[in-house]
Design a protein around this motif. Structure first.
Motif, PDB file in Angstrom:
ATOM      1  N   GLN A 243       0.832  -1.203   0.000  1.00 37.76           N
ATOM      2  CA  GLN A 243       0.000   0.000   0.000  1.00 37.76           C
ATOM      3  C   GLN A 243       0.867   1.254   0.000  1.00 37.76           C
ATOM      4  N   GLN A 244       2.006   1.193   0.683  1.00 38.31           N
ATOM      5  CA  GLN A 244       2.935   2.327   0.641  1.00 38.31           C
ATOM      6  C   GLN A 244       3.496   2.521  -0.766  1.00 38.31           C
ATOM      7  N   GLU A 247       1.040   4.569  -2.753  1.00 41.51           N
ATOM      8  CA  GLU A 247       0.708   5.906  -2.278  1.00 41.51           C
ATOM      9  C   GLU A 247       1.471   6.965  -3.066  1.00 41.51           C
ATOM     10  N   THR A 248       0.938   8.154  -3.106  1.00 45.69           N
ATOM     11  CA  THR A 248       1.615   9.273  -3.765  1.00 45.69           C
ATOM     12  C   THR A 248       2.041  10.299  -2.721  1.00 45.69           C
ATOM     13  N   ASN A 249       3.085  11.052  -3.067  1.00 48.22           N
ATOM     14  CA  ASN A 249       3.562  12.096  -2.162  1.00 48.22           C
ATOM     15  C   ASN A 249       2.837  13.412  -2.438  1.00 48.22           C
ATOM     16  N   LEU A 254       4.395   8.696  -7.159  1.00 48.20           N
ATOM     17  CA  LEU A 254       4.430   7.483  -6.357  1.00 48.20           C
ATOM     18  C   LEU A 254       5.657   7.500  -5.450  1.00 48.20           C
ATOM     19  N   THR A 255       5.485   7.013  -4.226  1.00 49.97           N
ATOM     20  CA  THR A 255       6.632   6.881  -3.336  1.00 49.97           C
ATOM     21  C   THR A 255       7.569   5.828  -3.898  1.00 49.97           C
ATOM     22  N   SER A 280      -8.043  -2.196   0.871  1.00 50.56           N
ATOM     23  CA  SER A 280      -7.150  -1.087   1.200  1.00 50.56           C
ATOM     24  C   SER A 280      -7.262  -0.825   2.698  1.00 50.56           C
ATOM     25  N   LYS A 283      -6.353   4.614   6.997  1.00 55.55           N
ATOM     26  CA  LYS A 283      -5.241   5.422   7.502  1.00 55.55           C
ATOM     27  C   LYS A 283      -4.937   5.082   8.959  1.00 55.55           C
ATOM     28  N   MET A 286      -3.079   1.732   9.032  1.00 56.65           N
ATOM     29  CA  MET A 286      -1.715   1.924   8.541  1.00 56.65           C
ATOM     30  C   MET A 286      -0.856   2.608   9.603  1.00 56.65           C
TER      31      MET A 286
END
Length: 305
Positions: A243-244, A247-249, A254-255, A280, A283, A286
């Motif tokens: 999932q990380q 994720e987008t910054n 994308l990270t 998913s 938050k 996570m």
């Protein structure tokens, strides 16, 4: 199966890496063969091995016998030992190709910033740079579509960046899982230099831990799994990492987090390990997983001179 881009090959083609692959560490040839064939049956398109695992013949035979799609749809990742000379790097990778029965690999990494014994003549900035220059040559021939490193800390990364005049490392594979945190304090440095930070031991296979801290059946992952329909504790632990990667910054990019390479020779477990994209995590969940301090990772890589 989602993919991430880890750069381009010598022909300028994108190198796309799946977010879940089949791990083979500690398997002998026969178990590796069985495991990889089952992984292909379950829909896996990536396999992770290494010269030092001594199972590449089994992996290679599995590719030959059990992979029934075009070669370009399979991502093969392998490693050479650290601390090698220029000529040893070349010789070792030629043996990789022979054992794996392939003409090229999709990713080739240096397994450690020195030899495993940290011998004085094989544990130095100069030896890392010599090895990296040889990897760049291999990349230029197409015998590896991308190249990278493993177990590298900030100072080791900086050593190879100094001589990266062809291509910079595309991956740094480091122990990372729920409870480990950023054990080598290297994630930000990888992000800064566009190096994908990839997890090994995503379920903390080699860890010493109390049963309550297990990433398969321990208290935290089991309790979080109960928040969702029909997922297991191990799927929670694996999903935490991928999932990380998705994720987008703040800039919408994308990270630079890679996928996971869990290992199993049990077909049902292999299927479960791949089936982590239908849910998913919230938050809140996570955040709880990020704050976990057990099972802890094994440090020490940054002590390598």
């Amino acid at each position: 199966m989602p993919f991430i881009s880890i750069g381009v090959d010598i022909h300028g083609e994108q190198v796309s890496m799946p977010l879940v692959g089949a791990g083979t560490w500690q398997y002998n040839d026969s178990v590796a063969y069985e495991s990889v064939c089952k992984a292909f049956q379950a829909g896996y398109t990536m396999v992770d091995t290494a010269f030092g695992y001594r199972n590449q013949k089994g992996v290679g035979q599995a590719i030959r016998d059990c992979w029934n799609k075009p070669r370009e749809e399979l991502f093969v990742l392998t490693k050479i030992p650290g601390g090698l000379t220029h000529d040893e790097v070349w010789a070792t990778h030629l043996q990789n190709l022979m054992e794996l029965q392939v003409d090229y690999v999709d990713h080739l990494m240096t397994h450690f910033p020195a030899d495993w014994n940290i011998s004085p003549d094989r544990a130095s900035k100069e030896r890392r740079q010599e090895g990296w220059k040889a990897l760049q040559e291999i990349y230029q021939t197409g015998a590896a579509r991308s190249i990278g490193i493993s177990h590298y800390c900030t100072q080791h990364i900086d050593d190879v960046l100094e001589v990266s005049n062809v291509v910079t490392p595309s991956i740094n594979q480091v122990e990372y899982h729920v409870g480990s945190g950023d054990v080598d304090h290297v994630m930000a440095h990888c992000q800064k230099h566009n190096i994908t930070f990839m997890s090994f031991s995503p379920l903390c296979g080699p860890c010493d831990y109390e049963p309550k801290d297990s990433l398969i059946s321990g208290d935290l992952v089991t309790e979080i799994a109960s928040h969702y329909d029909n997922i297991t504790g191990s799927q929670v632990a694996l999903r935490f990492i991928v999932q990380q990667a998705l994720e987008t910054n703040a800039e919408g990019q994308l990270t630079r987090i890679g996928g996971v390479i869990p290992k199993s020779s049990n077909l049902h477990h292999i299927e479960l390990n791949r089936d982590i994209f239908r849910v998913s995590l919230t938050k809140e969940d996570m955040a709880r997983l990020r704050l976990a301090s057990q099972p802890e990772a094994e440090g020490g890589d940054c002590d390598v001179p």
